[in-house]
Design a protein around this motif. Structure first.
Motif, PDB file in Angstrom:
ATOM      1  N   ARG A   1      37.171  33.624  44.951  1.00  6.13           N
ATOM      2  CA  ARG A   1      36.193  32.593  44.608  1.00  6.13           C
ATOM      3  C   ARG A   1      35.630  32.866  43.215  1.00  6.13           C
ATOM      4  O   ARG A   1      35.309  34.013  42.877  1.00  6.13           O
ATOM      5  CB  ARG A   1      35.067  32.572  45.644  1.00  6.13           C
ATOM      6  N   GLY A   2      35.557  31.853  42.382  1.00 10.04           N
ATOM      7  CA  GLY A   2      35.072  32.007  41.024  1.00 10.04           C
ATOM      8  C   GLY A   2      36.155  32.296  40.007  1.00 10.04           C
ATOM      9  O   GLY A   2      35.865  32.416  38.811  1.00 10.04           O
ATOM     10  N   SER A   3      37.428  32.387  40.449  1.00 12.13           N
ATOM     11  CA  SER A   3      38.522  32.669  39.516  1.00 12.13           C
ATOM     12  C   SER A   3      38.721  31.500  38.556  1.00 12.13           C
ATOM     13  O   SER A   3      38.430  30.335  38.873  1.00 12.13           O
ATOM     14  CB  SER A   3      39.821  32.917  40.288  1.00 12.13           C
ATOM     15  N   ARG A   4      39.245  31.838  37.370  1.00 10.37           N
ATOM     16  CA  ARG A   4      39.532  30.820  36.368  1.00 10.37           C
ATOM     17  C   ARG A   4      40.993  30.921  35.943  1.00 10.37           C
ATOM     18  O   ARG A   4      41.586  32.002  35.991  1.00 10.37           O
ATOM     19  CB  ARG A   4      38.608  30.968  35.156  1.00 10.37           C
TER      20      ARG A   4
ATOM     21  N   GLN B   1      39.465  27.343  32.980  1.00 14.76           N
ATOM     22  CA  GLN B   1      38.904  26.373  33.907  1.00 14.76           C
ATOM     23  C   GLN B   1      38.828  26.957  35.323  1.00 14.76           C
ATOM     24  O   GLN B   1      39.659  27.793  35.705  1.00 14.76           O
ATOM     25  CB  GLN B   1      39.760  25.104  33.929  1.00 14.76           C
ATOM     26  N   PRO B   2      37.853  26.554  36.110  1.00 16.11           N
ATOM     27  CA  PRO B   2      37.766  27.040  37.489  1.00 16.11           C
ATOM     28  C   PRO B   2      39.041  26.709  38.269  1.00 16.11           C
ATOM     29  O   PRO B   2      39.603  25.617  38.140  1.00 16.11           O
ATOM     30  CB  PRO B   2      36.551  26.288  38.054  1.00 16.11           C
TER      31      PRO B   2
ATOM     32  N   THR C   1      40.509  33.809  51.159  1.00 14.44           N
ATOM     33  CA  THR C   1      39.405  34.508  51.827  1.00 14.44           C
ATOM     34  C   THR C   1      39.728  35.991  51.965  1.00 14.44           C
ATOM     35  O   THR C   1      39.216  36.653  52.874  1.00 14.44           O
ATOM     36  CB  THR C   1      39.148  33.899  53.221  1.00 14.44           C
ATOM     37  N   ILE C   2      40.560  36.518  51.093  1.00 11.84           N
ATOM     38  CA  ILE C   2      41.017  37.900  51.197  1.00 11.84           C
ATOM     39  C   ILE C   2      39.897  38.855  50.797  1.00 11.84           C
ATOM     40  O   ILE C   2      39.260  38.687  49.753  1.00 11.84           O
ATOM     41  CB  ILE C   2      42.250  38.131  50.302  1.00 11.84           C
ATOM     42  N   ASP C   3      39.687  39.877  51.612  1.00  5.46           N
ATOM     43  CA  ASP C   3      38.773  40.960  51.282  1.00  5.46           C
ATOM     44  C   ASP C   3      39.608  42.093  50.691  1.00  5.46           C
ATOM     45  O   ASP C   3      40.205  42.886  51.413  1.00  5.46           O
ATOM     46  CB  ASP C   3      38.038  41.434  52.537  1.00  5.46           C
TER      47      ASP C   3
END
Length: 653
Positions: free
Chosen positions: A524-527, A532-533, A541-543
């Motif tokens: 989440r938050g990767s560009r 760009q997002p 949802t990988i931890d």
């Protein structure tokens, strides 16, 4: 005309992935009615089915300090010219068995220019190593065994100048070599005086099984009219096994070879017949041209499934019916004929993974590796009895094939594909159980199964019997195929892993609870490269360490879940993922760490261990560069790689 490796591998992926499911099935319970709520409250919901000792919620609550992962993860490999295998610190990897290596002591050495003929290829390792399993010798299980290794398909590098077509026909010598490079290898391996694993070149167990090896047909379809051809009027004997992807094994020590995208080898030029013949069109058999990939039918008539008027049994119109099965191989009897077990049902099967109950009852789980297809299990009618090998083998010829329905409330149902049930009647095109098994995809359509995002490998936890399945990806989800709870992302480029627990932990149960274990993809938050997002459908949802397109999947004895990936590392959307890789997950904490990265262009697949788990073998399939020579010039070769720990310890500890 010749085809280069890059174009060919792209075409393999394109054809393998094409959805052919016309059913439009959607989950029956998008909303839960009152009767269903009562069933859950009094049944599975209060049965206390444990997801690894804490329920589904309890699994999320486990702490990072309890992790099974004892190695240091490694970063993604972003070098566009990377042509090696890199493993976690404290481990080492070495190439063990490559395409063209002699299987028999008297086999010819592989020629670097690929000039070996098809007779030589019959005695050498086949191409595109995939599923495999280690079979130990009882008197020395940790130091001697047999490796059974699948060879899924072939690359243009099999020939000196690639795949040729001359005046619309394939050269017969090339076709024979391609058929010889399919199938599987069985090789003996043993520890030497220094404790290093080596091949036993003069072993009497060494064997090559190919696309030309005679095999028996057993079970409900043996001798059936739908299996009869002009070459085999009795319908009990077939030549070869094709497109062997993942695999399985039995508790009595035999290997289960799974025929996946066999439809790519056949063509039916009669458009009207193809449209009417569900056993062809529901599996995506080509209707024109040479066939989707290989064009074998231009010189080998049994791969031209066009009905031939006046020929016994219509010529070879039934030949495609003789593929798509589980093939049982006895690795310890090199003189035995492999057996196609038709009770398992016919589809593009990725694997056949055993879950064995304490009372000897069994289930074998499989994914049908095409967008929008299904998850199945086969439950033999009888029970496994240790030591009763002859009786045990007959267990695979009688039983019930089930297909999964994943409901929106987190419950699931195994739907029996049995003649007379779920609309599987003569009026609906299923005159007997034989047709149900022959047309398992259509039977699953009729029964109301849940279409999935390319179901591939299945793994069963060694203690809890919790079951996991990889759903590799599906770029038509949300357009041609609707979203649902088990397949929740549109244009799903990264895939997910599901898990479920059978009611009462019983492999033969017909109800289960399920959840999404993880969505693969970026953080989440990767560009992206332009700053760009990243789009929402690409977020996972990988931890821990991110990855795309989970494919291979297996548990070790301690409950570590090993995950192998298969994505196109040339695609722009995959640039952040690097090359394909092997990762490991803790089922309790859901933490994921990257253990290995492979050379550019490859798929990481196939995984097995020695019984003491101090040696691991994996496969590097279709490397795009010069692996394993890694000199930037040599012809790339699919290879089995041996991995050990520097201190001699257990893998992953």
């Amino acid at each position: 005309m010749k085809q280069d490796f890059t174009d060919f591998h792209a075409s393999v992926g394109a054809h393998d992935d094409q959805p052919v499911n016309p059913s439009g099935n959607v989950p029956l319970q998008q909303a839960i009615d009152h009767r269903r709520r009562g069933l859950l409250k009094g049944g599975l919901g209060l049965a206390g089915i444990a997801f690894l000792g804490g329920g589904i919620a309890g699994a999320r609550a486990a702490t990072r300090g309890d992790s099974l992962l004892g190695f240091e993860g490694i970063p993604t490999q972003l070098d566009p010219h990377f042509d090696r295998v890199e493993v976690a610190p404290g481990y080492r990897a070495r190439v063990f068995f490559s395409w063209g290596d002699p299987v028999h002591a008297d086999a010819p050495e592989w020629q670097p220019d690929a000039s070996d003929d098809w007779q030589a290829q019959l005695r050498q390792a086949g191409d595109n190593h995939d599923g495999m399993h280690f079979f130990p010798f009882p008197d020395a299980p940790d130091s001697r065994g047999l490796l059974a290794i699948n060879h899924e398909y072939v690359n243009p590098t099999l020939h000196p100048e690639g795949i040729a077509v001359v005046d619309g026909r394939r050269p017969l010598e090339q076709v024979r070599k391609e058929q010889a490079a399919h199938g599987l290898s069985v090789i003996e391996v043993r520890k030497d005086m220094q404790g290093e694993w080596q091949r036993v070149m003069d072993s009497p167990y060494n064997r090559r099984i190919s696309g030309m090896t005679p095999m028996a047909i057993a079970g409900p379809l043996a001798g059936h009219a739908a299996m009869q051809t002009m070459d085999d009027p009795e319908g009990k004997r077939v030549l070869g096994t094709l497109n062997n992807c993942s695999s399985g094994f039995t508790p009595w020590g035999t290997y289960l070879v799974c025929e996946e995208n066999w439809h790519n080898y056949f063509v039916n030029h009669d458009a009207d017949d193809l449209a009417a013949r569900i056993s062809h069109n529901r599996y995506g058999i080509a209707g024109s041209g040479m066939s989707k990939l290989y064009g074998w039918g231009t010189v080998d008539p049994r791969f031209d499934a066009t009905p031939q008027a006046g020929q016994p049994h219509g010529g070879f119109v039934n030949e495609p019916h003789r593929f798509g099965w589980v093939v049982e191989v006895d690795p310890f009897d090199p003189q035995s004929a492999p057996v196609k077990r038709t009770a398992f049902g016919r589809y593009c099967r990725e694997c056949s993974v055993l879950s064995l109950g304490e009372d000897g009852r069994m289930a074998f789980y499989s994914g049908d590796d095409t967008k929008g297809e299904y998850v199945y299990k086969f439950v033999p009618s009888g029970r496994f009895v240790p030591g009763a090998d002859a009786a045990n083998r007959r267990l695979l010829d009688e039983g019930t094939l089930y297909v999964a329905r994943f409901d929106a409330d987190g419950s699931g149902q195994w739907l029996a594909l049995v003649h007379g049930e779920h609309g599987l009647t003569a009026e609906n095109g299923f005159p007997s159980q034989a047709e149900v098994l022959l047309n398992a995809r259509a039977a699953a359509d009729r029964a109301g199964a849940t279409p999935m995002d390319r179901p591939e490998w299945v793994a069963v936890h060694p203690e809890t019997r919790e079951v996991y399945v990889t759903l590799t990806n599906n770029d038509v989800r949300g357009t041609k195929q609707p979203l649902d709870k088990a397949n929740p992302r549109p244009n799903n480029l990264h895939g997910q892993i599901l898990r479920w627990q059978e009611e009462g932990g019983d492999p033969t149960a017909t109800r289960f609870l399920w959840e999404v274990f993880l969505l693969a993809g970026e953080r989440r938050g990767s560009r992206d490269a332009q700053g760009q997002p990243v789009a929402a459908n690409l977020i996972g949802t990988i931890d821990g360490d991110c990855f795309s397109s989970p494919d291979g999947l297996a548990f070790d004895r301690d409950g570590r879940l090993w995950i192998e990936t298969d994505f196109d590392d040339d695609e722009s959307v995959m640039q952040a993922m690097g090359t394909n890789q092997l990762l490991c997950a803790d089922p309790k904490t859901r933490e994921v760490r990257r253990f290995l990265v492979g050379p550019r262009g490859c798929e990481i697949t196939g995984i097995t261990w020695s019984p003491d788990y101090r040696a691991m073998w994996i496969n590097v399939q279709h490397p795009g560069l010069s692996f394993p020579a890694s000199d930037g010039q040599s012809r790339p070769r699919s290879s089995t790689v041996l991995i050990t720990k520097d201190d001699g310890g257990v893998m992953g500890s």
